[in-house]
Design a protein around this motif. Structure first.
Motif, short mmCIF file in Angstrom:
data_model
loop_
_atom_site.label_atom_id
_atom_site.label_comp_id
_atom_site.label_asym_id
_atom_site.label_seq_id
_atom_site.Cartn_x
_atom_site.Cartn_y
_atom_site.Cartn_z
N UNK A 57 -1.10 66.95 34.71
CA UNK A 57 -1.25 65.82 35.62
C UNK A 57 -2.54 65.04 35.40
N UNK A 58 -3.38 65.52 34.51
CA UNK A 58 -4.62 64.80 34.23
C UNK A 58 -4.34 63.61 33.31
N UNK A 59 -5.06 62.52 33.48
CA UNK A 59 -4.83 61.36 32.61
C UNK A 59 -5.21 61.62 31.15
N UNK A 60 -6.07 62.64 30.91
CA UNK A 60 -6.51 62.94 29.55
C UNK A 60 -5.80 64.17 28.98
N UNK A 61 -4.62 64.49 29.50
CA UNK A 61 -3.90 65.70 29.07
C UNK A 61 -3.60 65.68 27.57
N UNK A 84 1.30 69.08 25.97
CA UNK A 84 0.48 68.48 27.02
C UNK A 84 1.30 68.24 28.29
N UNK A 85 2.57 67.89 28.12
CA UNK A 85 3.43 67.60 29.26
C UNK A 85 3.78 68.84 30.07
N UNK A 86 3.64 70.04 29.47
CA UNK A 86 3.96 71.27 30.19
C UNK A 86 2.75 72.15 30.40
N UNK A 87 1.57 71.64 30.07
CA UNK A 87 0.36 72.43 30.15
C UNK A 87 -0.15 72.52 31.59
N UNK A 88 -1.16 73.36 31.78
CA UNK A 88 -1.74 73.53 33.09
C UNK A 88 -2.50 72.31 33.58
N UNK A 89 -2.77 71.36 32.69
CA UNK A 89 -3.49 70.15 33.10
C UNK A 89 -2.64 68.90 32.83
N UNK A 148 -4.96 68.33 24.70
CA UNK A 148 -4.01 69.07 23.88
C UNK A 148 -4.27 68.83 22.40
N UNK A 149 -4.57 67.59 22.04
CA UNK A 149 -4.84 67.26 20.63
C UNK A 149 -6.12 67.95 20.15
#
Length: 209
Positions: A146-150, A139-144, A154-155
């Motif tokens: 910066x979203x609060x629900x990243x 989630x920390x390296x995904x395309x989203x 991811x989960x």
């Protein structure tokens, strides 16, 4: 017992041989019925050597979960930029993860890890912690990122892939189990893209009068 070509030289090779035997036995017998002595016998080493490398059976399982064979290791290897390859994040993730299952050499180890982790309370926490940490890393390296629900996205995406893998490769539920791999991916990727889409939002429950 599987045929052996002889003990591998060196500490590293011996450790990997013990881990390979443990994964085989976890898959065949389950975690509870697999003993340190049985692992040592299958690996053709003294039981003391198993304790030397892993301390106890829980240590063997912990090493298996964090090994290159781990089903969760793929979440740590996302390329820095999807745009350079012209590949969507969902397409890369689905292919990278499911290829581990498609490969017979790694499928057995991952099956053993999941069967042991899901069936025994002594190992479920180890598996849960590893998968959760890897999902957060993705989630920390995904395309989203910066979203609060990243982490939530991811989960959900991880759960989607894990469930499909269990149905196709472990439970062998048809028609998923009998599909050609590329056909399987062709069905998986669009659904995964929807889960990763920034347009996907949780449904709000209707207000109660």
């Amino acid at each position: 017992m599987r045929a052996r070509s002889g003990r591998r030289p060196g500490d590293s090779g011996t450790r990997e041989q013990i881990l390979e035997s443990a994964l085989q036995l976890f898959a065949d017998r389950g975690y509870a019925r697999t003993t340190i002595r049985a692992i040592a016998e299958d690996a053709q080493v003294d039981p003391a050597l198993v304790h030397h490398f892993f301390d106890n059976k829980e240590g063997v399982f912990d090493a298996a979960v964090n090994s290159p064979l781990s089903v969760s290791s793929v979440f740590d290897e996302m390329p820095p930029s999807m745009e350079e390859t012209g590949t969507s994040e969902a397409s890369w993730l689905a292919r990278a993860y499911l290829t581990f299952w498609e490969n017979e050499e790694t499928r057995h180890g991952m099956t053993a890890i999941y069967r042991a982790g899901l069936a025994d309370s002594a190992t479920s926490e180890t598996l849960r912690a590893r998968v959760e940490a890897s999902t957060k890393s993705w989630a920390a390296s995904s395309g989203y990122k910066d979203r609060p629900d990243a982490e939530t996205r991811a989960a959900l995406a991880s759960g989607h892939l894990v469930g499909l893998a269990l149905m196709r490769y472990v439970l062998k539920i048809h028609p998923l189990a009998s599909m050609d791999f590329e056909e399987f991916l062709a069905w998986v990727v669009p659904a995964l893209e929807q889960r990763l889409s920034s347009e996907l939002e949780p449904r709000t429950a209707p207000a109660q009068d």
